[in-house]
Design a protein around this motif. Structure first.
Motif, PDB file in Angstrom:
ATOM      1  N   UNK A 147       9.983  -5.039  -6.035  1.00 31.52           N
ATOM      2  CA  UNK A 147       9.476  -6.176  -4.992  1.00 31.52           C
ATOM      3  C   UNK A 147       8.752  -5.942  -4.088  1.00 31.52           C
ATOM      4  N   UNK A 148       8.250  -6.829  -3.211  1.00 36.28           N
ATOM      5  CA  UNK A 148       7.235  -6.403  -2.163  1.00 36.28           C
ATOM      6  C   UNK A 148       8.006  -5.703  -1.063  1.00 36.28           C
ATOM      7  N   UNK A 149       9.190  -6.122  -0.771  1.00 37.61           N
ATOM      8  CA  UNK A 149      10.031  -5.455   0.403  1.00 37.61           C
ATOM      9  C   UNK A 149      10.380  -3.932   0.104  1.00 37.61           C
ATOM     10  N   UNK A 150      10.678  -3.826  -1.335  1.00 39.24           N
ATOM     11  CA  UNK A 150      10.904  -2.241  -1.915  1.00 39.24           C
ATOM     12  C   UNK A 150       9.506  -1.443  -1.811  1.00 39.24           C
ATOM     13  N   UNK A 151       8.408  -2.089  -2.191  1.00 41.48           N
ATOM     14  CA  UNK A 151       7.009  -1.299  -2.173  1.00 41.48           C
ATOM     15  C   UNK A 151       6.827  -1.016  -0.426  1.00 41.48           C
ATOM     16  N   UNK A 152       7.125  -1.940   0.453  1.00 41.05           N
ATOM     17  CA  UNK A 152       6.970  -1.693   1.805  1.00 41.05           C
ATOM     18  C   UNK A 152       7.724  -0.376   2.402  1.00 41.05           C
ATOM     19  N   UNK A 153       9.096  -0.499   1.788  1.00 38.97           N
ATOM     20  CA  UNK A 153      10.006   0.577   2.158  1.00 38.97           C
ATOM     21  C   UNK A 153       9.509   2.004   1.417  1.00 38.97           C
ATOM     22  N   UNK A 154       9.255   1.929   0.592  1.00 44.55           N
ATOM     23  CA  UNK A 154       8.522   3.210  -0.475  1.00 44.55           C
ATOM     24  C   UNK A 154       7.316   3.624   0.640  1.00 44.55           C
ATOM     25  N   UNK A 155       6.461   2.688   0.943  1.00 47.03           N
ATOM     26  CA  UNK A 155       5.311   3.165   1.505  1.00 47.03           C
ATOM     27  C   UNK A 155       5.717   3.822   3.014  1.00 47.03           C
ATOM     28  N   UNK A 156       6.593   3.292   3.620  1.00 44.48           N
ATOM     29  CA  UNK A 156       6.992   3.776   4.930  1.00 44.48           C
ATOM     30  C   UNK A 156       7.881   5.027   4.819  1.00 44.48           C
ATOM     31  N   UNK A 157       8.564   5.231   3.817  1.00 40.16           N
ATOM     32  CA  UNK A 157       9.261   6.530   3.450  1.00 40.16           C
ATOM     33  C   UNK A 157       8.199   7.684   3.259  1.00 40.16           C
ATOM     34  N   UNK A 158       6.989   7.367   2.740  1.00 43.34           N
ATOM     35  CA  UNK A 158       6.096   8.023   2.461  1.00 43.34           C
ATOM     36  C   UNK A 158       5.033   8.667   3.726  1.00 43.34           C
ATOM     37  N   UNK A 159       5.447   7.941   4.869  1.00 45.52           N
ATOM     38  CA  UNK A 159       4.752   8.136   6.089  1.00 45.52           C
ATOM     39  C   UNK A 159       3.640   7.055   6.369  1.00 45.52           C
ATOM     40  N   UNK A 160       3.510   6.146   5.762  1.00 48.88           N
ATOM     41  CA  UNK A 160       2.564   5.031   6.396  1.00 48.88           C
ATOM     42  C   UNK A 160       2.979   4.240   7.483  1.00 48.88           C
ATOM     43  N   UNK A 161       2.328   4.085   8.193  1.00 45.50           N
ATOM     44  CA  UNK A 161       2.670   3.472   9.644  1.00 45.50           C
ATOM     45  C   UNK A 161       2.283   1.880   9.261  1.00 45.50           C
ATOM     46  N   UNK A 162       3.291   0.693   9.281  1.00 48.53           N
ATOM     47  CA  UNK A 162       2.865  -0.562   9.211  1.00 48.53           C
ATOM     48  C   UNK A 162       3.162  -1.349  10.269  1.00 48.53           C
ATOM     49  N   UNK A 163       2.003  -1.643  10.934  1.00 47.45           N
ATOM     50  CA  UNK A 163       2.535  -2.457  12.129  1.00 47.45           C
ATOM     51  C   UNK A 163       2.413  -3.850  11.900  1.00 47.45           C
ATOM     52  N   UNK A 164       1.762  -4.527  10.893  1.00 45.25           N
ATOM     53  CA  UNK A 164       1.939  -6.045  10.514  1.00 45.25           C
ATOM     54  C   UNK A 164       2.415  -6.115   9.147  1.00 45.25           C
ATOM     55  N   UNK A 165       3.965  -6.406   8.915  1.00 46.61           N
ATOM     56  CA  UNK A 165       4.444  -6.377   7.679  1.00 46.61           C
ATOM     57  C   UNK A 165       3.989  -7.683   7.036  1.00 46.61           C
TER      58      UNK A 165
END
Length: 48
Positions: free
Chosen positions: A8-26
């Protein structure tokens, strides 16, 4: 037989954050992932 389920999109965002990507605008991140997808994003991310 192994059946791989879609991420899912939520799982993809969580994975990117876990890998160190800073997401300011979800919301924008959801839009981009919906348009180009997680795996194509890797092509753009490769230079970094």
């Amino acid at each position: 037989m192994y059946i791989k389920t879609a991420t899912t999109i939520d799982e993809q965002i969580a994975k990117l954050r876990k890998r160190g990507l800073t997401i300011s605008d979800e919301g924008k991140a959801r839009e981009i992932l919906s348009d180009i997808g997680y795996y194509r994003l890797g092509f753009y991310w490769f230079p970094y």
